[in-house]
Motif scaffolding. Sequence first.
Motif, PDB file in Angstrom:
ATOM      1  N   MET A  46       0.826  -1.209   0.000  1.00 30.47           N
ATOM      2  CA  MET A  46       0.000   0.000   0.000  1.00 30.47           C
ATOM      3  C   MET A  46       0.860   1.260   0.000  1.00 30.47           C
ATOM      4  O   MET A  46       0.426   2.310  -0.464  1.00 30.47           O
ATOM      5  CB  MET A  46      -0.924  -0.001   1.222  1.00 30.47           C
ATOM      6  CG  MET A  46      -1.999  -1.078   1.171  1.00 30.47           C
ATOM      7  SD  MET A  46      -3.251  -0.879   2.468  1.00 30.47           S
ATOM      8  CE  MET A  46      -2.384  -1.531   3.884  1.00 30.47           C
ATOM      9  N   ARG A  47       2.108   1.125   0.500  1.00 28.35           N
ATOM     10  CA  ARG A  47       2.997   2.294   0.596  1.00 28.35           C
ATOM     11  C   ARG A  47       3.783   2.565  -0.669  1.00 28.35           C
ATOM     12  O   ARG A  47       4.140   3.715  -0.947  1.00 28.35           O
ATOM     13  CB  ARG A  47       4.000   2.095   1.749  1.00 28.35           C
ATOM     14  CG  ARG A  47       3.447   2.437   3.112  1.00 28.35           C
ATOM     15  CD  ARG A  47       4.407   2.016   4.197  1.00 28.35           C
ATOM     16  NE  ARG A  47       5.566   2.888   4.326  1.00 28.35           N
ATOM     17  CZ  ARG A  47       6.631   2.579   5.071  1.00 28.35           C
ATOM     18  NH1 ARG A  47       6.681   1.431   5.734  1.00 28.35           N
ATOM     19  NH2 ARG A  47       7.632   3.420   5.158  1.00 28.35           N
ATOM     20  N   TYR A  48       4.105   1.509  -1.449  1.00 25.12           N
ATOM     21  CA  TYR A  48       4.995   1.659  -2.603  1.00 25.12           C
ATOM     22  C   TYR A  48       4.361   1.089  -3.867  1.00 25.12           C
ATOM     23  O   TYR A  48       3.619   0.105  -3.828  1.00 25.12           O
ATOM     24  CB  TYR A  48       6.320   0.946  -2.341  1.00 25.12           C
ATOM     25  CG  TYR A  48       6.975   1.314  -1.031  1.00 25.12           C
ATOM     26  CD1 TYR A  48       7.573   2.570  -0.857  1.00 25.12           C
ATOM     27  CD2 TYR A  48       6.996   0.429   0.041  1.00 25.12           C
ATOM     28  CE1 TYR A  48       8.174   2.917   0.338  1.00 25.12           C
ATOM     29  CE2 TYR A  48       7.598   0.766   1.241  1.00 25.12           C
ATOM     30  CZ  TYR A  48       8.185   2.008   1.389  1.00 25.12           C
ATOM     31  OH  TYR A  48       8.768   2.353   2.579  1.00 25.12           O
ATOM     32  N   PRO A  56       1.659   8.467  -2.888  1.00 27.03           N
ATOM     33  CA  PRO A  56       1.379   9.676  -2.097  1.00 27.03           C
ATOM     34  C   PRO A  56       0.096   9.622  -1.282  1.00 27.03           C
ATOM     35  O   PRO A  56       0.018  10.221  -0.212  1.00 27.03           O
ATOM     36  CB  PRO A  56       1.303  10.785  -3.158  1.00 27.03           C
ATOM     37  CG  PRO A  56       2.067  10.258  -4.323  1.00 27.03           C
ATOM     38  CD  PRO A  56       1.832   8.788  -4.313  1.00 27.03           C
ATOM     39  N   ASP A  57      -0.906   8.890  -1.773  1.00 31.84           N
ATOM     40  CA  ASP A  57      -2.203   8.873  -1.099  1.00 31.84           C
ATOM     41  C   ASP A  57      -2.213   8.016   0.167  1.00 31.84           C
ATOM     42  O   ASP A  57      -3.115   8.150   0.993  1.00 31.84           O
ATOM     43  CB  ASP A  57      -3.291   8.363  -2.044  1.00 31.84           C
ATOM     44  CG  ASP A  57      -3.615   9.362  -3.137  1.00 31.84           C
ATOM     45  OD1 ASP A  57      -3.268  10.552  -2.975  1.00 31.84           O
ATOM     46  OD2 ASP A  57      -4.204   8.949  -4.149  1.00 31.84           O
ATOM     47  N   ASN A  61       2.541   7.768   4.188  1.00 31.96           N
ATOM     48  CA  ASN A  61       3.438   8.511   3.302  1.00 31.96           C
ATOM     49  C   ASN A  61       3.154  10.007   3.309  1.00 31.96           C
ATOM     50  O   ASN A  61       3.891  10.779   2.698  1.00 31.96           O
ATOM     51  CB  ASN A  61       3.319   7.986   1.858  1.00 31.96           C
ATOM     52  CG  ASN A  61       3.900   6.600   1.701  1.00 31.96           C
ATOM     53  OD1 ASN A  61       4.725   6.173   2.494  1.00 31.96           O
ATOM     54  ND2 ASN A  61       3.451   5.889   0.681  1.00 31.96           N
ATOM     55  N   GLN A  62       2.105  10.404   3.983  1.00 32.96           N
ATOM     56  CA  GLN A  62       1.735  11.814   4.029  1.00 32.96           C
ATOM     57  C   GLN A  62       2.412  12.493   5.220  1.00 32.96           C
ATOM     58  O   GLN A  62       2.544  11.899   6.294  1.00 32.96           O
ATOM     59  CB  GLN A  62       0.217  11.949   4.102  1.00 32.96           C
ATOM     60  CG  GLN A  62      -0.473  11.393   2.854  1.00 32.96           C
ATOM     61  CD  GLN A  62      -1.979  11.457   2.941  1.00 32.96           C
ATOM     62  OE1 GLN A  62      -2.536  12.373   3.521  1.00 32.96           O
ATOM     63  NE2 GLN A  62      -2.646  10.461   2.359  1.00 32.96           N
TER      64      GLN A  62
END
Length: 201
Positions: A46-48, A56-57, A61-62
């Motif tokens: 989900m992160r990469y 970004p979403d 990662n925000q």
Amino acid sequence: MQKFTTLTGIAAPMPLVNIDTDMIIPKQFLKTIQRSGLGKNLFDEMRYDANGAEIPDFVLNQPAWREAQIIVAGDNFGCGSSREHAPWALLDFGIRCVISTSFADIFFNNCFKNGILPVVLPQDAVDALMEDARNGANARLTVDLEAQTVTGADGTAYAFDIDPHRKHCLLNGLDDIGLTMEKSAVIDDYEARMAQARPWV
């Protein structure tokens, strides 16, 4: 194991239900038996993206939630296979507490053994804390294990239940080895008596 007493920190909102252990730490990262180093792969898929670039979403990662220490999650967090790497990855990232309406049993137990506090609260309380979490660094939650409360940004405190033995272990930083070492004097006495009674052993 690190003690858990009181934690005031940023909470990341993850309203998805049924976040399973393969989402927490995908199977390709289970080859290690080291507890450290897995944080970079927490929620990897989900992160990469496929090229390893951050998506970004995704909440972690925000900027507002990169330093999150708490997750407010949807129902049935930690379901799926019984991998202890899941709490290892959370802890290595910096997550010390997960709040949800329910947890999968094996994941729930593994959290306590690794210094993470899983807090079960009613849906209305989770909903309120989820709203707080959406404010990022501007709204920190406080988790007080001794008082057994989670306090939101507006000062509202939500009480949670916890098994007294598990509470004792977290407050004192005792994993299974630590619990055994609490009895070291008794163990030493037993070994000394056995050495005298059965010197041939």
